[in-house]
Write a protein that holds these residues in place. Sequence first.
Motif, PDB file in Angstrom:
ATOM      1  N   ALA A   1       0.862  -1.185   0.000  1.00  0.00           N
ATOM      2  CA  ALA A   1       0.000   0.000   0.000  1.00  0.00           C
ATOM      3  C   ALA A   1       0.897   1.232   0.000  1.00  0.00           C
ATOM      4  N   LEU A   2       0.511   2.241  -0.754  1.00  0.00           N
ATOM      5  CA  LEU A   2       1.317   3.457  -0.886  1.00  0.00           C
ATOM      6  C   LEU A   2       0.533   4.671  -0.448  1.00  0.00           C
ATOM      7  N   THR A   3       1.197   5.559   0.289  1.00  0.00           N
ATOM      8  CA  THR A   3       0.653   6.874   0.572  1.00  0.00           C
ATOM      9  C   THR A   3       1.578   7.871  -0.102  1.00  0.00           C
ATOM     10  N   GLN A   4       1.303   9.143   0.080  1.00  0.00           N
ATOM     11  CA  GLN A   4       2.155  10.164  -0.521  1.00  0.00           C
ATOM     12  C   GLN A   4       3.569  10.120   0.042  1.00  0.00           C
ATOM     13  N   GLY A   5       3.726   9.677   1.288  1.00  0.00           N
ATOM     14  CA  GLY A   5       5.048   9.695   1.888  1.00  0.00           C
ATOM     15  C   GLY A   5       5.520   8.393   2.500  1.00  0.00           C
ATOM     16  N   ARG A   6       4.796   7.303   2.245  1.00  0.00           N
ATOM     17  CA  ARG A   6       5.168   6.025   2.839  1.00  0.00           C
ATOM     18  C   ARG A   6       4.843   4.860   1.894  1.00  0.00           C
ATOM     19  N   ILE A   7       5.593   3.777   2.059  1.00  0.00           N
ATOM     20  CA  ILE A   7       5.288   2.507   1.410  1.00  0.00           C
ATOM     21  C   ILE A   7       5.073   1.501   2.540  1.00  0.00           C
ATOM     22  N   PHE A   8       3.957   0.794   2.505  1.00  0.00           N
ATOM     23  CA  PHE A   8       3.647  -0.220   3.514  1.00  0.00           C
ATOM     24  C   PHE A   8       3.651  -1.588   2.838  1.00  0.00           C
ATOM     25  N   ALA A   9       4.197  -2.582   3.515  1.00  0.00           N
ATOM     26  CA  ALA A   9       4.198  -3.952   3.008  1.00  0.00           C
ATOM     27  C   ALA A   9       3.609  -4.869   4.072  1.00  0.00           C
ATOM     28  N   LEU A  10       2.687  -5.721   3.649  1.00  0.00           N
ATOM     29  CA  LEU A  10       2.080  -6.735   4.516  1.00  0.00           C
ATOM     30  C   LEU A  10       2.708  -8.073   4.173  1.00  0.00           C
ATOM     31  N   THR A  11       3.265  -8.742   5.183  1.00  0.00           N
ATOM     32  CA  THR A  11       3.892 -10.043   4.932  1.00  0.00           C
ATOM     33  C   THR A  11       2.872 -11.165   5.075  1.00  0.00           C
ATOM     34  N   GLU A  12       3.269 -12.333   4.620  1.00  0.00           N
ATOM     35  CA  GLU A  12       2.393 -13.501   4.681  1.00  0.00           C
ATOM     36  C   GLU A  12       2.048 -13.900   6.116  1.00  0.00           C
ATOM     37  N   LYS A  13       2.857 -13.490   7.089  1.00  0.00           N
ATOM     38  CA  LYS A  13       2.595 -13.805   8.496  1.00  0.00           C
ATOM     39  C   LYS A  13       1.781 -12.724   9.205  1.00  0.00           C
ATOM     40  N   GLY A  14       1.397 -11.667   8.473  1.00  0.00           N
ATOM     41  CA  GLY A  14       0.568 -10.617   9.054  1.00  0.00           C
ATOM     42  C   GLY A  14       1.316  -9.470   9.688  1.00  0.00           C
ATOM     43  N   ASP A  15       2.625  -9.373   9.434  1.00  0.00           N
ATOM     44  CA  ASP A  15       3.405  -8.240   9.927  1.00  0.00           C
ATOM     45  C   ASP A  15       3.367  -7.115   8.893  1.00  0.00           C
ATOM     46  N   VAL A  16       3.510  -5.877   9.368  1.00  0.00           N
ATOM     47  CA  VAL A  16       3.499  -4.710   8.476  1.00  0.00           C
ATOM     48  C   VAL A  16       4.823  -3.972   8.625  1.00  0.00           C
ATOM     49  N   TYR A  17       5.423  -3.646   7.481  1.00  0.00           N
ATOM     50  CA  TYR A  17       6.672  -2.896   7.431  1.00  0.00           C
ATOM     51  C   TYR A  17       6.437  -1.601   6.668  1.00  0.00           C
ATOM     52  N   ILE A  18       7.272  -0.601   6.959  1.00  0.00           N
ATOM     53  CA  ILE A  18       7.104   0.713   6.354  1.00  0.00           C
ATOM     54  C   ILE A  18       8.450   1.258   5.870  1.00  0.00           C
ATOM     55  N   TRP A  19       8.405   1.914   4.718  1.00  0.00           N
ATOM     56  CA  TRP A  19       9.532   2.687   4.210  1.00  0.00           C
ATOM     57  C   TRP A  19       9.064   4.135   4.116  1.00  0.00           C
ATOM     58  N   LYS A  20       9.913   5.072   4.461  1.00  0.00           N
ATOM     59  CA  LYS A  20       9.592   6.491   4.329  1.00  0.00           C
ATOM     60  C   LYS A  20      10.061   6.988   2.959  1.00  0.00           C
ATOM     61  N   ILE A  21       9.219   7.820   2.345  1.00  0.00           N
ATOM     62  CA  ILE A  21       9.565   8.468   1.077  1.00  0.00           C
ATOM     63  C   ILE A  21       9.679   9.961   1.354  1.00  0.00           C
ATOM     64  N   THR A  22      10.780  10.581   0.944  1.00  0.00           N
ATOM     65  CA  THR A  22      10.911  12.025   1.078  1.00  0.00           C
ATOM     66  C   THR A  22      11.083  12.642  -0.297  1.00  0.00           C
ATOM     67  N   TYR A  23      10.510  13.802  -0.454  1.00  0.00           N
ATOM     68  CA  TYR A  23      10.558  14.528  -1.719  1.00  0.00           C
ATOM     69  C   TYR A  23      11.183  15.894  -1.480  1.00  0.00           C
ATOM     70  N   SER A  24      12.011  16.327  -2.400  1.00  0.00           N
ATOM     71  CA  SER A  24      12.509  17.700  -2.402  1.00  0.00           C
ATOM     72  C   SER A  24      11.925  18.373  -3.626  1.00  0.00           C
ATOM     73  N   VAL A  25      11.304  19.524  -3.410  1.00  0.00           N
ATOM     74  CA  VAL A  25      10.684  20.238  -4.526  1.00  0.00           C
ATOM     75  C   VAL A  25      11.673  21.244  -5.105  1.00  0.00           C
ATOM     76  N   PRO A  26      11.475  21.649  -6.356  1.00  0.00           N
ATOM     77  CA  PRO A  26      12.383  22.599  -6.987  1.00  0.00           C
ATOM     78  C   PRO A  26      12.420  23.936  -6.253  1.00  0.00           C
ATOM     79  N   LYS A  27      13.557  24.617  -6.324  1.00  0.00           N
ATOM     80  CA  LYS A  27      13.673  25.950  -5.723  1.00  0.00           C
ATOM     81  C   LYS A  27      12.622  26.866  -6.337  1.00  0.00           C
ATOM     82  N   GLY A  28      12.047  27.695  -5.486  1.00  0.00           N
ATOM     83  CA  GLY A  28      11.033  28.626  -5.963  1.00  0.00           C
ATOM     84  C   GLY A  28       9.629  28.061  -5.934  1.00  0.00           C
ATOM     85  N   SER A  29       9.488  26.769  -5.674  1.00  0.00           N
ATOM     86  CA  SER A  29       8.168  26.136  -5.594  1.00  0.00           C
ATOM     87  C   SER A  29       7.637  26.241  -4.174  1.00  0.00           C
TER      88      SER A  29
END
Length: 116
Positions: A28-56
Amino acid sequence: MKLAECNDNFRPNMGILEIKGQKVHDIALTQGRIFALTEKGDVYIWKITYSVPKGSDPKADIFQHDTNDLDVHVDTTPVQIKELKNIQQIASGTDHFIALDQDGVVWAMGDDTFGQ
């Protein structure tokens, strides 16, 4: 199993994903995270960070920016959400994530911008 649509900027490895020896059952994906559900029912998360262009406007929704101008970083090591055990299903929206456990309890988290 197809985990994501690919384009020229994002080409994930489409093999079977495993975390700590457990096969990934769902993603499952959100704007700033990736979630993974394993076959044993555990949930893991990765953080996503974005840098926007200067002036934005850094407070603008990330999807309002030209994706070619974004600097994207995804954590290389997932972190287990230890409070979530025996999860059966996961889902997400732009800024929220929900999980259903084997007892029928729904777990939710988000930034609460719109009461989600």
